[in-house]
Scaffold this motif. Structure first.
Motif, PDB file in Angstrom:
ATOM      1  N   LEU A  16      38.014  26.821   6.036  1.00 15.15           N
ATOM      2  CA  LEU A  16      37.233  28.001   5.661  1.00 15.15           C
ATOM      3  C   LEU A  16      37.150  28.172   4.148  1.00 15.15           C
ATOM      4  N   ALA A  17      38.294  28.081   3.470  1.00 12.79           N
ATOM      5  CA  ALA A  17      38.293  28.296   2.016  1.00 12.79           C
ATOM      6  C   ALA A  17      37.439  27.239   1.318  1.00 12.79           C
ATOM      7  N   GLY A  18      37.578  25.985   1.728  1.00 13.19           N
ATOM      8  CA  GLY A  18      36.814  24.892   1.116  1.00 13.19           C
ATOM      9  C   GLY A  18      35.321  25.056   1.358  1.00 13.19           C
ATOM     10  N   GLY A  38      37.470  16.260   3.888  1.00 12.35           N
ATOM     11  CA  GLY A  38      38.335  16.838   4.915  1.00 12.35           C
ATOM     12  C   GLY A  38      38.903  15.766   5.818  1.00 12.35           C
ATOM     13  N   GLU A  39      40.146  15.921   6.205  1.00 14.97           N
ATOM     14  CA  GLU A  39      40.740  14.885   7.057  1.00 14.97           C
ATOM     15  C   GLU A  39      40.342  15.051   8.530  1.00 14.97           C
ATOM     16  N   GLU A  40      39.922  16.278   8.922  1.00 15.48           N
ATOM     17  CA  GLU A  40      39.533  16.452  10.317  1.00 15.48           C
ATOM     18  C   GLU A  40      38.170  15.795  10.550  1.00 15.48           C
ATOM     19  N   ALA A  41      37.879  15.529  11.836  1.00 10.74           N
ATOM     20  CA  ALA A  41      36.703  14.725  12.157  1.00 10.74           C
ATOM     21  C   ALA A  41      35.418  15.540  12.224  1.00 10.74           C
ATOM     22  N   GLU A  46      36.307  27.944  11.901  1.00 10.43           N
ATOM     23  CA  GLU A  46      37.203  29.097  11.814  1.00 10.43           C
ATOM     24  C   GLU A  46      38.337  28.936  12.821  1.00 10.43           C
ATOM     25  N   ARG A  47      39.559  29.275  12.410  1.00 12.30           N
ATOM     26  CA  ARG A  47      40.699  29.102  13.322  1.00 12.30           C
ATOM     27  C   ARG A  47      41.030  30.332  14.178  1.00 12.30           C
ATOM     28  N   PRO A  48      40.748  31.574  13.723  1.00 13.13           N
ATOM     29  CA  PRO A  48      41.180  32.711  14.548  1.00 13.13           C
ATOM     30  C   PRO A  48      40.797  32.645  16.031  1.00 13.13           C
ATOM     31  N   SER A  51      43.244  30.968  19.108  1.00 17.38           N
ATOM     32  CA  SER A  51      44.301  31.605  19.906  1.00 17.38           C
ATOM     33  C   SER A  51      43.731  32.733  20.761  1.00 17.38           C
ATOM     34  N   LYS A  52      42.411  32.916  20.692  1.00 23.16           N
ATOM     35  CA  LYS A  52      41.790  34.060  21.370  1.00 23.16           C
ATOM     36  C   LYS A  52      40.663  33.546  22.269  1.00 23.16           C
ATOM     37  N   ALA A  53      39.408  33.933  21.942  1.00 24.76           N
ATOM     38  CA  ALA A  53      38.282  33.657  22.857  1.00 24.76           C
ATOM     39  C   ALA A  53      38.103  32.167  23.131  1.00 24.76           C
ATOM     40  N   PRO A  84      40.939  11.727   4.657  1.00 25.25           N
ATOM     41  CA  PRO A  84      42.146  12.288   4.044  1.00 25.25           C
ATOM     42  C   PRO A  84      42.328  11.799   2.611  1.00 25.25           C
ATOM     43  N   VAL A  85      42.729  12.724   1.751  1.00 25.35           N
ATOM     44  CA  VAL A  85      43.017  12.369   0.362  1.00 25.35           C
ATOM     45  C   VAL A  85      44.501  12.034   0.269  1.00 25.35           C
ATOM     46  N   GLY A  86      44.824  10.928  -0.373  1.00 21.88           N
ATOM     47  CA  GLY A  86      46.208  10.466  -0.419  1.00 21.88           C
ATOM     48  C   GLY A  86      46.955  10.887  -1.661  1.00 21.88           C
ATOM     49  N   LEU A 132      49.827  24.915  17.713  1.00 17.90           N
ATOM     50  CA  LEU A 132      48.438  25.376  17.669  1.00 17.90           C
ATOM     51  C   LEU A 132      47.995  25.601  16.226  1.00 17.90           C
ATOM     52  N   ARG A 133      47.138  24.713  15.753  1.00 17.94           N
ATOM     53  CA  ARG A 133      46.548  24.883  14.425  1.00 17.94           C
ATOM     54  C   ARG A 133      45.064  24.480  14.447  1.00 17.94           C
ATOM     55  N   SER A 134      44.780  23.338  15.091  1.00 15.37           N
ATOM     56  CA  SER A 134      43.422  22.793  15.005  1.00 15.37           C
ATOM     57  C   SER A 134      42.660  23.016  16.311  1.00 15.37           C
ATOM     58  N   GLY A 280      43.296  29.867  -0.513  1.00 12.77           N
ATOM     59  CA  GLY A 280      43.556  29.920   0.923  1.00 12.77           C
ATOM     60  C   GLY A 280      45.028  29.734   1.248  1.00 12.77           C
ATOM     61  N   ASP A 281      45.304  29.242   2.454  1.00 13.43           N
ATOM     62  CA  ASP A 281      46.674  29.149   2.954  1.00 13.43           C
ATOM     63  C   ASP A 281      47.601  28.299   2.076  1.00 13.43           C
ATOM     64  N   VAL A 282      47.025  27.405   1.277  1.00 15.32           N
ATOM     65  CA  VAL A 282      47.889  26.507   0.493  1.00 15.32           C
ATOM     66  C   VAL A 282      48.324  27.129  -0.830  1.00 15.32           C
ATOM     67  N   GLU A 297      48.687  33.885   4.383  1.00 19.33           N
ATOM     68  CA  GLU A 297      48.166  32.959   5.410  1.00 19.33           C
ATOM     69  C   GLU A 297      47.259  33.703   6.370  1.00 19.33           C
ATOM     70  N   HIS A 298      46.167  34.244   5.834  1.00 22.63           N
ATOM     71  CA  HIS A 298      45.256  34.986   6.694  1.00 22.63           C
ATOM     72  C   HIS A 298      43.804  34.687   6.342  1.00 22.63           C
ATOM     73  N   TRP A 299      42.965  34.886   7.358  1.00 23.43           N
ATOM     74  CA  TRP A 299      41.549  34.546   7.326  1.00 23.43           C
ATOM     75  C   TRP A 299      40.823  35.134   6.112  1.00 23.43           C
ATOM     76  N   PHE A 326      44.515  41.573   7.031  1.00 20.09           N
ATOM     77  CA  PHE A 326      44.378  40.673   8.182  1.00 20.09           C
ATOM     78  C   PHE A 326      44.118  41.463   9.445  1.00 20.09           C
ATOM     79  N   TYR A 327      43.753  40.739  10.476  1.00 19.57           N
ATOM     80  CA  TYR A 327      43.468  41.396  11.757  1.00 19.57           C
ATOM     81  C   TYR A 327      44.086  40.585  12.881  1.00 19.57           C
ATOM     82  N   SER A 328      44.222  41.230  14.033  1.00 20.90           N
ATOM     83  CA  SER A 328      44.701  40.515  15.220  1.00 20.90           C
ATOM     84  C   SER A 328      44.112  41.184  16.456  1.00 20.90           C
TER      85      SER A 328
HETATM   86  C1  LIG Z   1      45.376  29.730  15.942  1.00 19.01           C
HETATM   87  C2  LIG Z   1      45.162  30.559  14.701  1.00 19.01           C
HETATM   88  C3  LIG Z   1      44.743  31.873  14.810  1.00 19.01           C
HETATM   89  C4  LIG Z   1      44.563  32.657  13.675  1.00 19.01           C
HETATM   90  N1  LIG Z   1      44.180  33.965  13.816  1.00 19.01           N
HETATM   91  C5  LIG Z   1      44.037  34.741  12.722  1.00 19.01           C
HETATM   92  C6  LIG Z   1      43.672  36.113  12.851  1.00 19.01           C
HETATM   93  O1  LIG Z   1      43.475  36.622  13.951  1.00 19.01           O
HETATM   94  N2  LIG Z   1      43.555  36.859  11.722  1.00 19.01           N
HETATM   95  C7  LIG Z   1      43.766  36.349  10.479  1.00 19.01           C
HETATM   96  O2  LIG Z   1      43.654  37.081   9.489  1.00 19.01           O
HETATM   97  N3  LIG Z   1      44.097  35.024  10.317  1.00 19.01           N
HETATM   98  C8  LIG Z   1      44.231  34.229  11.400  1.00 19.01           C
HETATM   99  N4  LIG Z   1      44.588  32.910  11.267  1.00 19.01           N
HETATM  100  C9  LIG Z   1      44.793  32.357   9.903  1.00 19.01           C
HETATM  101  C10 LIG Z   1      43.506  31.765   9.324  1.00 19.01           C
HETATM  102  O3  LIG Z   1      42.830  31.005  10.264  1.00 19.01           O
HETATM  103  C11 LIG Z   1      43.879  30.906   8.126  1.00 19.01           C
HETATM  104  O4  LIG Z   1      44.407  31.767   7.148  1.00 19.01           O
HETATM  105  C12 LIG Z   1      42.686  30.130   7.556  1.00 19.01           C
HETATM  106  O5  LIG Z   1      42.240  29.191   8.481  1.00 19.01           O
HETATM  107  C13 LIG Z   1      43.077  29.417   6.275  1.00 19.01           C
HETATM  108  O6  LIG Z   1      41.997  28.684   5.834  1.00 19.01           O
HETATM  109  P1  LIG Z   1      42.172  27.500   4.776  1.00 19.01           P
HETATM  110  O7  LIG Z   1      40.784  27.003   4.501  1.00 19.01           O
HETATM  111  O8  LIG Z   1      43.023  27.944   3.672  1.00 19.01           O
HETATM  112  O9  LIG Z   1      43.009  26.372   5.537  1.00 19.01           O
HETATM  113  P2  LIG Z   1      42.663  25.540   6.875  1.00 19.01           P
HETATM  114  O10 LIG Z   1      41.747  26.305   7.759  1.00 19.01           O
HETATM  115  O11 LIG Z   1      43.969  25.088   7.431  1.00 19.01           O
HETATM  116  O12 LIG Z   1      41.883  24.275   6.317  1.00 19.01           O
HETATM  117  C14 LIG Z   1      42.521  23.280   5.553  1.00 19.01           C
HETATM  118  C15 LIG Z   1      41.869  21.944   5.853  1.00 19.01           C
HETATM  119  O13 LIG Z   1      42.342  20.992   4.911  1.00 19.01           O
HETATM  120  C16 LIG Z   1      42.557  19.757   5.581  1.00 19.01           C
HETATM  121  N5  LIG Z   1      43.485  18.907   4.794  1.00 19.01           N
HETATM  122  C17 LIG Z   1      44.816  19.091   4.598  1.00 19.01           C
HETATM  123  N6  LIG Z   1      45.315  18.111   3.810  1.00 19.01           N
HETATM  124  C18 LIG Z   1      44.266  17.290   3.505  1.00 19.01           C
HETATM  125  C19 LIG Z   1      44.137  16.088   2.741  1.00 19.01           C
HETATM  126  N7  LIG Z   1      45.180  15.523   2.099  1.00 19.01           N
HETATM  127  N8  LIG Z   1      42.914  15.512   2.656  1.00 19.01           N
HETATM  128  C20 LIG Z   1      41.836  16.075   3.272  1.00 19.01           C
HETATM  129  N9  LIG Z   1      41.895  17.190   4.007  1.00 19.01           N
HETATM  130  C21 LIG Z   1      43.098  17.805   4.117  1.00 19.01           C
HETATM  131  C22 LIG Z   1      43.114  20.195   6.919  1.00 19.01           C
HETATM  132  O14 LIG Z   1      43.022  19.169   7.884  1.00 19.01           O
HETATM  133  C23 LIG Z   1      42.210  21.393   7.225  1.00 19.01           C
HETATM  134  O15 LIG Z   1      41.053  20.976   7.899  1.00 19.01           O
HETATM  135  C24 LIG Z   1      44.787  32.096  12.392  1.00 19.01           C
HETATM  136  C25 LIG Z   1      45.208  30.764  12.275  1.00 19.01           C
HETATM  137  C26 LIG Z   1      45.393  30.003  13.410  1.00 19.01           C
HETATM  138  C27 LIG Z   1      45.857  28.579  13.272  1.00 19.01           C
END
Ligand SMILES: Cc1cc2nc3c(=O)[nH]c(=O)nc-3n(C[C@H](O)[C@H](O)[C@H](O)COP(=O)(O)OP(=O)(O)OC[C@H]3O[C@@H](n4cnc5c(N)ncnc54)[C@H](O)[C@@H]3O)c2cc1C
Length: 426
Positions: A16-18, A38-41, A46-48, A51-53, A84-86, A132-134, A280-282, A297-299, A326-328
């Protein structure tokens, strides 16, 4: 491969952040080369809902994506999934893909997110143990849940609680087990967390609280979870929701400062590494209000920090100072939480905890430091205004539903107490 260094911006991490950062770079006029790796395919999603719908089969895959198919090509964003970036080298402004390809950049944004914390427990590698992440994790969990008799969810944080609710709504027998006295108690405190404990109990979730899981048992496949107080909880599917760990490995190897996230200043630029940003989360970003590095670590944080970092990559120098939010959603209880309550001396409730329709306020020295509306809507703005003002409040007026929130705050604080030393919001 090499590029003209002055024209290439690279975003590592297509979540999402990217994705929102890439969008903003284009809408704000960046016309150089833009790579989103991105390393995913698949394209960013969006991840929220995972764990829900989506987990319950009520939302389809297309509804997850941040952008329509074709968006990236239409905006000349080179989205490269399965890439993936190494390694990164901030000194030479180059990065290396796992494939060996090297790419030069002028500005780099790290949005690599977080990964589920793995528990080093005996039996944790048995079949039937899930994280549960992806989206793939969610698909695997949903498929396994369709066959499972009894699910054990280990961990009473957000992911564990939401997944337990969804799995219960799918008709599975669910046991929720964890060391705390109620789900979410670490963030919400005992009074408000009790609402979630009762909510799960009312929906038939078996709660095994106040005890740690020390191992998993089974023959090839998981059959039970064992707790430190000697209980054996049978389950043919186990979901471990033990929190997440920021994916800082690229930054660490490159020597960037990392402490529960990549340390970035209030413009989201890495400390001591000009031209490298994180969001974002990192990220663990310096927050001007809290005078502390916040790792959120929130959306909403990913949604807003991505664009903020993008603007700063374009030279704007804008501090990121939003309040954490954040929300839930669990069963029929939806909530939004604003602010940061690292500590508090009082909780004030407006509404009815038992009816699960209320606003809770966390107060420190008579000031609102956080607020949560549960099944009460359109109050985020006044709650955030109360928090931002730092004004002392009368708890009686705060609790009185007949007094508009806008009218609750008293005089501006003359002697504000010190800002809380905050680090992590999960
Ligand atoms: C199941 C679940 C439910 C959630 N529900 C809520 C909610 O209800 N409310 C709320 O506020 N937040 C919720 N969140 C949190 C929210 O989804 C995250 O805060 C948000 O996804 C963070 O986005 P991001 O872009 O920082 O990271 P991510 O979404 O994790 O994206 C990071 C991406 O970087 C990729 N990556 C990592 N390393 C490398 C590399 N070396 N090279 C290339 N790519 C790489 C990863 O594979 C990933 O695709 C939930 C999270 C999860 C997992």
């Amino acid at each position: 491969m090499s590029d003209t260094p002055t024209s290439t911006f690279v975003i590592v991490g297509a979540g999402l952040a990217g994705a929102k950062a890439a969008e903003t770079l284009r809408t704000d006029g960046f016309d150089g080369r833009l790579l989103l790796l991105g390393e995913e395919a698949e394209r960013p999603y969006e991840r929220p809902p995972l764990s829900k719908a989506y987990l319950r089969g009520e939302a389809d895959r297309d509804s997850l994506y941040v952008h329509q198919e074709g968006f990236y090509a239409a905006h000349d964003i080179e989205l490269r999934p399965s890439t993936p970036v190494g390694a990164i080298d901030p000194g030479s402004r180059q990065l290396e893909l796992v494939s060996g390809e090297r790419i030069s950049y002028e500005r780099l944004l790290l949005t690599t997110g977080a990964a589920p914390r793995r528990l080093p427990l005996p039996g944790a590698d048995l079949d039937g143990v899930h994280y549960l992440r992806s989206r793939r994790d969610a698909d695997a969990l949903a498929a396994a849940a369709a066959r499972a008799e009894h699910v054990v969810v280990v961990g009473t944080g957000w992911i564990g609680s939401e997944a337990a609710a969804s799995l219960r709504q799918l008709g599975r027998e669910v046991t929720l087990v964890g060391p705390n006295t109620a789900p979410l108690v670490r963030v919400l405190g005992p009074e408000v967390a009790a609402v979630y404990r009762d909510l799960h109990a009312d929906h038939g979730v078996r709660l095994q609280l106040g005890t740690r899981v020390v191992g998993l048992r089974g023959h090839g496949r998981v059959e039970a979870v064992v707790t430190e107080d000697g209980r054996t909880i049978e389950g043919d599917l186990v979901l471990i929701g033990a929190g997440a760990v920021p994916r800082t490995e690229l930054a660490e190897t490159a020597g960037l400062p990392v402490r529960n996230g990549i340390l970035v200043n209030e413009q989201l630029e890495a400390v001591g590494a000009a031209g490298v940003y994180a969001a974002g989360d990192v990220a663990a970003a310096w927050h001007p209000r809290y005078q502390s590095y916040l790792h959120v670590e929130h959306w909403a944080n990913a949604l807003n920090q991505g664009p903020a970092a993008a603007r700063n990559m374009l030279g704007r120098s804008l501090p990121y100072a939003r309040l954490p939010y954040f929300y839930s959603d669990q069963y029929d209880l939806g909530m939004e939480y604003s602010g940061l309550a690292a500590s508090w001396d009082r909780v004030v409730v407006r509404g009815d905890l038992a009816a699960r329709q209320f606003i809770a306020f966390w107060l420190q020295d008579q000031r609102v430091v956080a607020g949560m509306n549960a099944n009460v809507w359109d109050v985020t703005e006044p709650i955030q205004t109360l928090i931002r003002s730092g004004w002392p409040v009368d708890p009686g007026r705060l609790a009185d539903p007949d007094i508009p929130l806008d009218d609750v705050a008293g005089e501006p604080a003359r002697h504000r107490s010190g800002a809380p030393a905050a680090t992590s919001i999960r």
